[in-house]
Write a protein that holds these residues in place. Structure first.
Motif, mmCIF file in Angstrom:
data_model
loop_
_atom_site.group_PDB
_atom_site.id
_atom_site.type_symbol
_atom_site.label_atom_id
_atom_site.label_comp_id
_atom_site.label_asym_id
_atom_site.label_seq_id
_atom_site.Cartn_x
_atom_site.Cartn_y
_atom_site.Cartn_z
ATOM 1 N N SER A 180 0.830 -1.215 0.000
ATOM 2 C CA SER A 180 0.000 0.000 0.000
ATOM 3 C C SER A 180 0.867 1.269 0.000
ATOM 4 N N THR A 181 2.174 1.137 0.243
ATOM 5 C CA THR A 181 3.089 2.281 0.096
ATOM 6 C C THR A 181 3.411 2.503 -1.381
ATOM 7 N N GLY A 182 3.069 1.522 -2.219
ATOM 8 C CA GLY A 182 3.395 1.592 -3.640
ATOM 9 C C GLY A 182 4.611 0.760 -3.992
ATOM 10 N N ALA A 183 5.390 0.326 -2.982
ATOM 11 C CA ALA A 183 6.618 -0.439 -3.238
ATOM 12 C C ALA A 183 6.293 -1.839 -3.760
ATOM 13 N N VAL A 184 7.127 -2.311 -4.693
ATOM 14 C CA VAL A 184 6.940 -3.649 -5.273
ATOM 15 C C VAL A 184 8.108 -4.543 -4.855
ATOM 16 N N THR A 185 7.785 -5.751 -4.353
ATOM 17 C CA THR A 185 8.844 -6.697 -3.960
ATOM 18 C C THR A 185 8.516 -8.086 -4.510
ATOM 19 N N VAL A 186 9.557 -8.892 -4.648
ATOM 20 C CA VAL A 186 9.359 -10.290 -5.058
ATOM 21 C C VAL A 186 9.025 -11.097 -3.804
ATOM 22 N N ARG A 234 -5.337 0.678 -7.530
ATOM 23 C CA ARG A 234 -5.562 0.752 -6.089
ATOM 24 C C ARG A 234 -4.796 -0.400 -5.444
ATOM 25 N N VAL A 235 -4.396 -0.154 -4.211
ATOM 26 C CA VAL A 235 -3.730 -1.191 -3.433
ATOM 27 C C VAL A 235 -4.388 -1.224 -2.055
ATOM 28 N N MET A 236 -4.778 -2.416 -1.628
ATOM 29 C CA MET A 236 -5.428 -2.566 -0.325
ATOM 30 C C MET A 236 -4.412 -2.405 0.811
ATOM 31 N N HIS A 237 -4.910 -1.885 1.937
ATOM 32 C CA HIS A 237 -4.171 -1.846 3.212
ATOM 33 C C HIS A 237 -4.448 -3.140 3.963
ATOM 34 N N ALA A 238 -3.563 -3.497 4.872
ATOM 35 C CA ALA A 238 -3.867 -4.627 5.759
ATOM 36 C C ALA A 238 -5.098 -4.275 6.602
ATOM 37 N N VAL A 239 -5.974 -5.255 6.810
ATOM 38 C CA VAL A 239 -7.173 -5.017 7.622
ATOM 39 C C VAL A 239 -7.243 -6.049 8.747
ATOM 40 N N ALA A 240 -8.057 -5.744 9.751
ATOM 41 C CA ALA A 240 -8.226 -6.680 10.870
ATOM 42 C C ALA A 240 -8.980 -7.912 10.381
ATOM 43 N N LEU A 256 1.679 -4.219 -13.685
ATOM 44 C CA LEU A 256 3.063 -4.202 -13.201
ATOM 45 C C LEU A 256 3.902 -3.474 -14.245
ATOM 46 N N SER A 257 4.675 -2.473 -13.783
ATOM 47 C CA SER A 257 5.490 -1.705 -14.733
ATOM 48 C C SER A 257 6.663 -2.554 -15.215
ATOM 49 N N LYS A 258 7.214 -2.165 -16.358
ATOM 50 C CA LYS A 258 8.302 -2.938 -16.959
ATOM 51 C C LYS A 258 9.516 -3.007 -16.024
ATOM 52 N N ASP A 259 9.763 -1.913 -15.280
ATOM 53 C CA ASP A 259 10.900 -1.923 -14.342
ATOM 54 C C ASP A 259 10.539 -2.580 -13.005
ATOM 55 N N ARG A 260 9.328 -3.134 -12.922
ATOM 56 C CA ARG A 260 8.869 -3.855 -11.712
ATOM 57 C C ARG A 260 8.901 -2.973 -10.462
#
Ligand SMILES: [Zn+2]
Length: 278
Positions: free
Chosen positions: A99-105, A166-172, A218-222
């Motif tokens: 949800s910060t926008g960061a992409v990780t494997v 959109r990206v979801m936040h963690a929820v309870a 997903l952008s080309k630069d991931r």
């Protein structure tokens, strides 16, 4: 379907049994997957973890490891425990958009609550120069689909003038999807090269799939991505295939086994997955 009988070396027989136990899969499934890879004949099978009805009711506990998911497909989408981010599976790699926008494997040993993947092989492909709206993109996919009664995978590669995600936040635990979606982050990307990973599911599949189109970007630069709410393309290649087989892996968690999943999830899914401005 054809039936065959064949003799196997003991070592392969043992390995086959081990894989069937590890994946809780049938002999038919493991042998079909192995032959498909060895002979270069794609199996257009969808592999799904959990159901959309379970998501709607707030069941987001881990059910299946990412490594198992990737053994069943190299292309698809999903979510993470507590709805914490959006999943994009592309070219055999599982990515998490936070949800910060960061992409990780995502590592193979992580558990995930919901995903749909397939082994993507294009049965059809065409180039388009401009797609001025998400509606136009949907129309192009509609033209490429020959049936309303099987599943489809769509892949758009190219340059997008705009992608709204959109990206979801963690929820309870137990938060229903509809209220979880009201707290999502939204991103607007301009002049981006990248890929749309899309699935189309028939209306009758509404209690376990998201009916209609569902795209993640997903952008080309991931580096960027998310669940697509809107987009405009400058120049894209669209490819896709139909799928008429589905393997659904239901969670064995206490929460899933005890949940009441009788409610029709479609209205909540539409409200949670579509663009809120349209
Ligand atoms: Zn999504």
């Amino acid at each position: 379907m054809k039936k065959i009988t064949c003799n196997l070396p003991d070592s392969l027989h043992e390995a086959l049994m081990e894989r069937m136990t590890a994946d809780q899969s049938s002999c038919d499934h493991v042998v079909s997957m192995a032959l498909s890879q060895c002979l270069g004949k794609p199996l257009h099978t969808l592999f799904q973890v959990s159901t959309s009805a379970a998501l709607v009711e707030g069941l987001y506990q881990g059910a299946v490891q990412v490594s198992r998911l990737l053994r069943h497909g190299d292309f698809g989408l999903g979510t993470f425990i507590s709805l914490d981010g959006e999943m994009v599976v592309l070219d055999g790699v599982c990515y998490r958009v936070a949800s910060t926008g960061a992409v990780t494997v995502v590592e193979g040993n992580q558990l995930i609550p919901y995903a749909v993947v397939t082994r993507f092989r294009a049965d059809f492909s065409e180039k388009r120069h401009q797609l001025n709206s998400f509606q136009e993109l949907v129309r192009v996919c509609d033209e490429l689909r020959e049936s309303n009664n099987v599943f489809y995978a769509f892949r758009f590669d190219g340059t997008f003038s705009q992608v709204k995600t959109r990206v979801m936040h963690a929820v309870a635990e137990g938060t229903r999807l509809k209220s979880a979606a009201s707290g999502q982050e939204e991103f607007l990307f301009e002049e981006q090269q990248g890929t749309l990973v899309g699935l189309w599911s028939p209306g009758f599949a509404g209690s376990f799939s998201v009916p209609g189109y569902h795209f993640h970007f997903l952008s080309k630069d991931r580096q960027r991505g998310g669940h697509v709410l809107d987009c405009k393309a400058l120049s894209v290649t669209i490819s896709g295939c139909s799928m008429n087989e589905m393997h659904v892996s239901l969670p064995e968690t206490e929460e899933f086994l005890k949940a009441d999943l009788t409610r029709d999830p479609n209205a909540d899914l539409i409200s949670a997955e579509r663009n809120h401005e349209s």
